[in-house]
Scaffold this motif. Structure first.
Motif, PDB file in Angstrom:
ATOM      1  N   ALA A 192      -3.160  -5.322  -4.304  1.00 31.19           N
ATOM      2  CA  ALA A 192      -1.829  -5.431  -3.702  1.00 31.19           C
ATOM      3  C   ALA A 192      -2.589  -4.984  -1.947  1.00 31.19           C
ATOM      4  O   ALA A 192      -1.775  -5.565  -1.239  1.00 31.19           O
ATOM      5  CB  ALA A 192      -0.894  -4.548  -4.015  1.00 31.19           C
ATOM      6  N   LYS A 193      -3.536  -4.440  -2.034  1.00 29.55           N
ATOM      7  CA  LYS A 193      -3.911  -4.126  -0.769  1.00 29.55           C
ATOM      8  C   LYS A 193      -4.438  -5.312  -0.179  1.00 29.55           C
ATOM      9  O   LYS A 193      -4.429  -5.578   1.235  1.00 29.55           O
ATOM     10  CB  LYS A 193      -5.246  -3.207  -0.766  1.00 29.55           C
ATOM     11  N   SER A 194      -5.317  -6.036  -0.840  1.00 28.78           N
ATOM     12  CA  SER A 194      -5.768  -7.535  -0.297  1.00 28.78           C
ATOM     13  C   SER A 194      -4.698  -8.290   0.054  1.00 28.78           C
ATOM     14  O   SER A 194      -4.896  -9.071   1.147  1.00 28.78           O
ATOM     15  CB  SER A 194      -6.527  -8.070  -1.299  1.00 28.78           C
ATOM     16  N   ALA A 195      -3.750  -8.269  -0.622  1.00 28.46           N
ATOM     17  CA  ALA A 195      -2.566  -9.294  -0.524  1.00 28.46           C
ATOM     18  C   ALA A 195      -1.840  -8.901   0.736  1.00 28.46           C
ATOM     19  O   ALA A 195      -1.325  -9.694   1.326  1.00 28.46           O
ATOM     20  CB  ALA A 195      -1.667  -9.254  -1.928  1.00 28.46           C
ATOM     21  N   ALA A 214       7.068  -3.030   0.689  1.00 32.07           N
ATOM     22  CA  ALA A 214       7.021  -2.930  -0.803  1.00 32.07           C
ATOM     23  C   ALA A 214       5.519  -3.091  -1.317  1.00 32.07           C
ATOM     24  O   ALA A 214       5.131  -2.633  -2.322  1.00 32.07           O
ATOM     25  CB  ALA A 214       7.863  -3.838  -1.470  1.00 32.07           C
ATOM     26  N   LEU A 215       4.946  -3.949  -0.680  1.00 32.07           N
ATOM     27  CA  LEU A 215       3.507  -4.418  -1.012  1.00 32.07           C
ATOM     28  C   LEU A 215       2.528  -3.389  -0.746  1.00 32.07           C
ATOM     29  O   LEU A 215       1.624  -2.922  -1.533  1.00 32.07           O
ATOM     30  CB  LEU A 215       3.018  -5.647  -0.336  1.00 32.07           C
ATOM     31  N   GLU A 216       2.911  -2.591   0.454  1.00 35.73           N
ATOM     32  CA  GLU A 216       2.104  -1.605   0.842  1.00 35.73           C
ATOM     33  C   GLU A 216       2.153  -0.505   0.028  1.00 35.73           C
ATOM     34  O   GLU A 216       1.043   0.076  -0.065  1.00 35.73           O
ATOM     35  CB  GLU A 216       2.485  -1.036   2.270  1.00 35.73           C
ATOM     36  N   LYS A 220      -0.821   1.406  -2.356  1.00 35.37           N
ATOM     37  CA  LYS A 220      -1.146   2.789  -2.227  1.00 35.37           C
ATOM     38  C   LYS A 220      -1.237   3.260  -3.808  1.00 35.37           C
ATOM     39  O   LYS A 220      -2.054   4.183  -4.047  1.00 35.37           O
ATOM     40  CB  LYS A 220      -0.266   3.611  -1.426  1.00 35.37           C
ATOM     41  N   GLU A 221      -0.401   3.130  -4.638  1.00 38.52           N
ATOM     42  CA  GLU A 221      -0.146   3.248  -5.888  1.00 38.52           C
ATOM     43  C   GLU A 221      -1.482   2.971  -6.682  1.00 38.52           C
ATOM     44  O   GLU A 221      -2.191   3.685  -7.461  1.00 38.52           O
ATOM     45  CB  GLU A 221       0.931   2.669  -6.565  1.00 38.52           C
TER      46      GLU A 221
END
Length: 233
Positions: A192-195, A214-216, A220-221
């Motif tokens: 998700a970090k790359s996305a 939400a993506l951020e 983090k999760e």
């Protein structure tokens, strides 16, 4: 051959096509799915193909979902600019199927008057990436000059595989401009970090405002989970 089912044919003004199917790290799919959800894009059409994996997906509520690709449409209420968003839960498993899907999607884009195609993809490093860079390649040099202003790194070698690569590459044969933005990722996790990095860059290039929190948070999760795994090791 794939079957295309179109549900709407809205009037569009200078639309842009943005595509992202599942691939390494799910970078492209996460980014485009987030756009669809946050912008409230409407379902434009669905694509079904015998080249998709011979299976169905079981959702959280126990209902099955067919393997498919989707086209969504969103129009900016202020500028009236249009986006056609292409995503799905699979890619075709054969080269012939991937070419077929790409050509069908580009055919629809051409009918709506699309002049520029963006696809998203993963730039796989094989190692954990702390702060993902966004790489870019394009069908014309002047497109890269503009992208450099947004901090992207020009991709100097390698390839972009699958439908995510074919879609912007084949666009050139239809006299459309093609750009691919690739998020740096290990390729080992749903990244998700790359996305998030790719989506932020895309939003700036397109001039679209989209909430990426939400993506951020998902990124983090994932980071917290990876840190726990390292501690256990």
């Amino acid at each position: 051959m794939a079957t295309m089912k179109m549900y709407k044919k809205p009037e569009m003004m200078n639309p842009v096509l943005v595509g992202g199917l599942p691939g390494s790290g799910y970078v492209a799919k996460l980014a485009v799915d987030h756009l669809v959800k946050e912008l409230g894009a409407e379902l434009l059409g669905e694509i079904f193909s015998p080249s998709f994996p011979p299976q169905v997906l079981v959702t959280k509520d126990g209902i099955v979902e067919l393997m498919k690709n989707e086209l969504h449409w969103w129009q900016d209420g202020e500028t009236k600019a249009d986006l056609i968003l292409f995503t799905g839960n699979t890619q075709a498993v054969s080269p012939e199927g991937q070419y077929d899907i790409a050509e069908k999607v580009l055919g629809v884009a051409e009918e709506f008057g699309v002049k520029r195609v963006f696809t998203l993809a993963a730039f796989v490093t094989g190692e954990r990436v702390e702060k993902p860079k966004v790489f870019a390649t394009a069908t014309e040099p002047e497109l890269l000059d503009d992208l450099k202003k947004h901090g992207v790194v020009v991709m100097k070698e390698g390839n972009v595989g699958g439908t995510n690569g074919l879609l912007f590459g084949l666009a050139k044969l239809r006299k459309m401009q093609g750009v691919c933005l690739l998020g740096e990722t290990s390729g080992y996790i749903i990244d998700a970090k790359s996305a998030h990095a790719v989506l932020e860059t895309l939003a700036k290039v397109l001039g679209v405002r989209v909430d990426t929190s939400a993506l951020e948070n998902r990124a983090k999760e994932t980071e917290a989970f990876l840190r726990r795994m390292q501690e256990l090791e």
